[in-house]
Design an enzyme around this catalytic site. Structure first.
Site, PDB file in Angstrom:
ATOM      1  CE  LYS A 121      -1.971   1.769   3.639  1.00 26.85           C
ATOM      2  NZ  LYS A 121      -2.748   1.820   4.871  1.00 26.85           N
ATOM      3  CG  ASP A 139      -7.269   3.772   2.392  1.00 28.28           C
ATOM      4  OD1 ASP A 139      -8.217   3.439   1.627  1.00 28.28           O
ATOM      5  OD2 ASP A 139      -7.217   4.878   2.944  1.00 28.28           O
TER       6      ASP A 139
END
Ligand code: SF4
Length: 217
Positions: A121, A139
């Protein structure tokens, strides 16, 4: 409506209504961005933006941060969540960038993921925000909102969400789509009670359409 059609409508809607969408983290360069992104894990951007001015005044580059002691860094980040591990990651990351990348943050996601504290991420956030690459970071907001609207179908984890989304989002819109989904999840399609009454996606949102249908029965 198919997922591909929903994604097309989603991209059309936000391209028209929110052509500019950016991170709410305050940063000047890739160094400041990666520090802010690491601090933002499980913490609000608002809190991070309160911490970083003093942090960057004291440590304004990888070189300066690499020479810091952990107690010095901890003192500046102690008001965010998980300050111990974030301190350790930041110092180790700066040292690795100095030792292995000549003080320059790599722009390749595989190289970025070799840095302490950097997972898929974070690597994708850096690649898309700092280097404008078509990488989608997923996320908690992106994960939840994509499934609710129906841009993804039964995605079990962030990787599945990412792969389902990038298949249909035009490459040059991918960095924007990341911010659209985050901001939409933060301010409109919030976790507990989505604010459908002020949302512009009701015409094609899967969750909303289901709610409407269930009310008719
Ligand atoms: S209509 Fe409601 S559930 Fe759908 S995206 Fe908008 S806020 Fe979220």
């Amino acid at each position: 409506m198919t997922r591909a059609e929903r994604i097309r409508k989603f991209v059309e809607y936000f391209s028209e209504h929110q052509p500019v969408a950016e991170t709410e983290l305050v940063y000047q360069d890739p160094y400041e961005l990666i520090v802010a992104v690491i601090l933002s894990a499980q913490c609000t951007d608002k809190r991070v933006n309160m911490i970083t001015p003093a942090f960057f005044e004291k440590f304004c580059s990888f070189s300066e941060l690499a020479g810091a002691t952990e107690p010095e860094v901890f003192e500046l980040v102690k008001s965010c969540s998980y300050p111990n591990s974030k301190t350790r990651y930041l110092v180790q990351l700066a040292r690795k960038v100095m030792e292995e990348y000549h003080g320059v943050l790599p722009d390749d996601v595989d190289e970025l993921q070799k840095l302490p504290g950097v997972g898929r991420k974070t690597a994708h956030v850096i690649a898309s925000v700092a280097f404008n690459q078509p990488k989608l970071a997923v996320d908690t907001h992106v994960f939840r909102v994509s499934e609710r609207i129906g841009l993804t179908f039964r995605a079990k984890n962030p990787l599945q969400t990412e792969l389902q989304l990038v298949k249909h989002i035009p490459e040059k819109k991918i960095p924007l789509a990341h911010h659209w989904l985050i901001l939409h999840g933060r301010y409109v399609c919030v976790a507990r009670r989505p604010k459908c009454e002020i949302c512009g996606l009701t015409a094609f949102c899967r969750h909303y359409q289901k709610v409407i249908k269930s009310m008719k029965h």
